[in-house]
Design an enzyme around this catalytic site. Structure first.
Site, PDB file in Angstrom:
ATOM      1  N   LEU A 128       0.866  -1.186   0.000  1.00  0.00           N
ATOM      2  CA  LEU A 128       0.000   0.000   0.000  1.00  0.00           C
ATOM      3  C   LEU A 128       0.899   1.231   0.000  1.00  0.00           C
ATOM      4  CD1 LEU A 128      -2.749  -0.874   2.640  1.00  0.00           C
ATOM      5  CD2 LEU A 128      -3.096  -0.583   0.208  1.00  0.00           C
ATOM      6  N   ASP A 129       0.527   2.244  -0.758  1.00  0.00           N
ATOM      7  CA  ASP A 129       1.306   3.492  -0.770  1.00  0.00           C
ATOM      8  C   ASP A 129       1.321   4.111   0.625  1.00  0.00           C
ATOM      9  OD1 ASP A 129       1.727   3.144  -3.433  1.00  0.00           O
ATOM     10  OD2 ASP A 129       0.163   4.516  -4.105  1.00  0.00           O
TER      11      ASP A 129
END
Length: 508
Positions: free
Chosen positions: A122-123
């Site tokens: 996930l960013d």
């Protein structure tokens, strides 16, 4: 007074006993010993409330109910706390700002374990469902990374749109297989790729601020930021993503016992300082929770360790199997206590298993269980036992091969299937005679064998000479080209000699 009594009655609420949720495994573990017991007839059990891989096991197809239960292994919920941690995963609510790798490294340090892995990056600014696998559960990371994902995103359009219906219509256009290119700031190479969007819904839209919220179910590796940009292009006004949250990863959603980093810290502190396992068992779930949607095959306890060592999964070791198994489908092989042994690819359908009594059921894809959790149960037959006795007596070598002390009965009666067969095998006799038919050699073949024998006796120098002669014959057509080369080589040598002389003079 009557009014006061009525008010008191209204305030009193009946405390209803809530049924235990199947996901709350911390409380389920103390309810009973979850294990399939051997029986001669089908037992009447309500297994709809049994946890994890044993749920509704009585609805599985029965191949046999007869096996010897072993005391080794344990139900996933009743494992020792150290073993429980090593074979578990955490459904983590990733906080904003730190990267996925940082979060996973922190959990590794908090829990003091050897290995951790996650279900898909996930960013840093993205929050939500991040499945963190611990030690043995890291073997399931690849299958979790390729599983489908669900997101909720907030987007902003750069201009006004006619109506909310237009936005909803634009979202519907962005379904199915889409071309996507990673955003400008990304960790991967920016090349065009195809990703599938399964479903999407517009949850809310504010026409005054041109902002909206939508939910999307998509393939792993989809870029929601790119999707928001495409939505702006479809509507003709441009757009961008403001916020993103992952609400589901694989079969684990944010409603399935999601925990925060603080919960993990508190659970570990309670265990280390007060030896209280309850919160740690609630935070960490057994890895079998990730395999609930797979089709199941239940194996006998005696064949478990053989599978852990890579043996073929054959029908004689199968106790029960599920309906709807198709060829090349990913299935889970499990024990009678509900432990996952391995992931496998099915080589037989359910119908074939029901009609056969032998054959390979599935091929192993990834072994999950630790070796020697269950005892070794192979090599205990009459022949294997006799072989072990001969090795102990020195009548066979330590590898089980015959030596000078081997009895003749063993040599004639025992067939070693592991031994490599010679290339030239004797042809079985077609005639009624007991003697094997021998092929007569022709005169030309006899001469060839004699010549070969003579050539073997000659020293290796003759062979080298012959090779050189052959090379000379092959290189004959190229001789004309090679004659021109020596002239150029001589010129180069002269130049080198002149340079060397100049250097020597300069040094003097």
């Amino acid at each position: 007074m009557a009014d006061v009594e009525v008010r008191k009655e209204k305030k009193k609420k009946k405390i209803k006993e809530e049924p235990l949720d199947g996901d709350d495994i911390g409380t389920l573990q103390k309810q009973g010993n979850f294990q399939i017991k051997p029986s001669s007839k089908i037992a009447e059990l309500d297994t709809s409330q049994w946890p994890l891989l044993l749920k509704n096991f009585d609805k599985l197809n029965i191949r046999s109910n007869h096996y010897t239960p072993l005391a080794h292994g344990s139900s996933p919920l009743n494992r020792d706390i150290k073993e429980y941690m090593k074979t578990g995963f955490i459904n983590l609510d990733k906080p904003s700002n730190p990267s996925s790798h940082e979060v996973v490294a922190w959990i590794k340090k908090i829990l003091k374990v050897e290995k951790t892995g996650h279900s898909g990056t996930l960013d840093p600014k993205v929050t939500g469902c991040l499945i963190v696998c611990i030690d043995r559960a890291t073997r399931l990371v690849k299958s979790q990374q390729s599983a489908g994902k669900e997101y909720v995103a907030i987007f902003k359009l750069h201009g006004a749109v006619e109506s909310v219906a237009k936005v909803r219509q634009g979202l519907e256009k962005l379904r199915g297989a889409l071309f996507q290119r990673p955003p400008l700031i990304s960790a991967v190479k920016r090349q065009l790729r195809v990703r599938t969007v399964y479903d999407s819904k517009l949850l809310d839209y504010d026409e005054t601020r041109n902002m909206g919220v939508f939910w999307v179910s998509c393939e792993a590796g989809s870029y929601i930021r790119t999707m928001c940009v495409h939505l702006g292009l479809v509507l003709g006004v441009g757009g961008q993503m403001l916020e993103l949250r992952r609400v589901r990863s694989g079969i684990q959603s944010e409603r399935d016992g999601m925990v925060t980093m603080h919960d993990v810290l508190d659970a570990m502190w309670l265990y280390e300082n007060h030896k209280d396992e309850s919160m740690l068992r609630r935070v960490i779930k057994p890895l079998e929770g990730l395999l609930v949607n797979h089709k199941r095959i239940i194996m006998k306890d005696s064949s478990v360790n053989a599978v852990c060592y890579g043996a073929k999964i054959t029908l004689p070791g199968v106790l029960r199997y599920e309906d709807g198994i198709e060829i090349d489908q990913e299935i889970v092989i499990c024990t009678t206590k509900g432990e996952a042994i391995c992931l496998a690819i099915a080589l037989m359908t359910t119908a074939t298993m029901a009609s056969c009594d032998h054959g390979v059921v599935a091929k192993i894809k990834r072994v999950i269980m630790e070796r020697d959790t269950y005892p070794r149960k192979w090599g205990l037959g009459p022949k294997a036992s006799a072989k072990k006795a001969l090795i102990a007596a020195g009548k066979l070598d330590k590898f089980g091969r015959p030596n000078e002390n081997t009895p003749k009965e063993w040599l004639t009666g025992y067939v070693d299937y592991n031994a490599k067969k010679p290339a030239a095998q004797e042809v079985s006799p077609t005639n009624g005679s007991s003697e094997p038919s021998k092929r007569k050699l022709s005169t030309s073949s006899v001469e060839e064998t004699a010549a070969a024998a003579v050539s073997e006796e000659t020293p290796s120098k003759d062979k080298k000479k012959k090779k050189k002669k052959h090379k000379g014959d092959e290189e004959a057509p190229e001789a004309a080209e090679e004659e021109a080369e020596p002239v150029e080589k001589e010129k180069k040598k002269k130049k080198k000699k002149d340079k060397d002389r100049d250097r020597d003079e300069a040094q003097e």
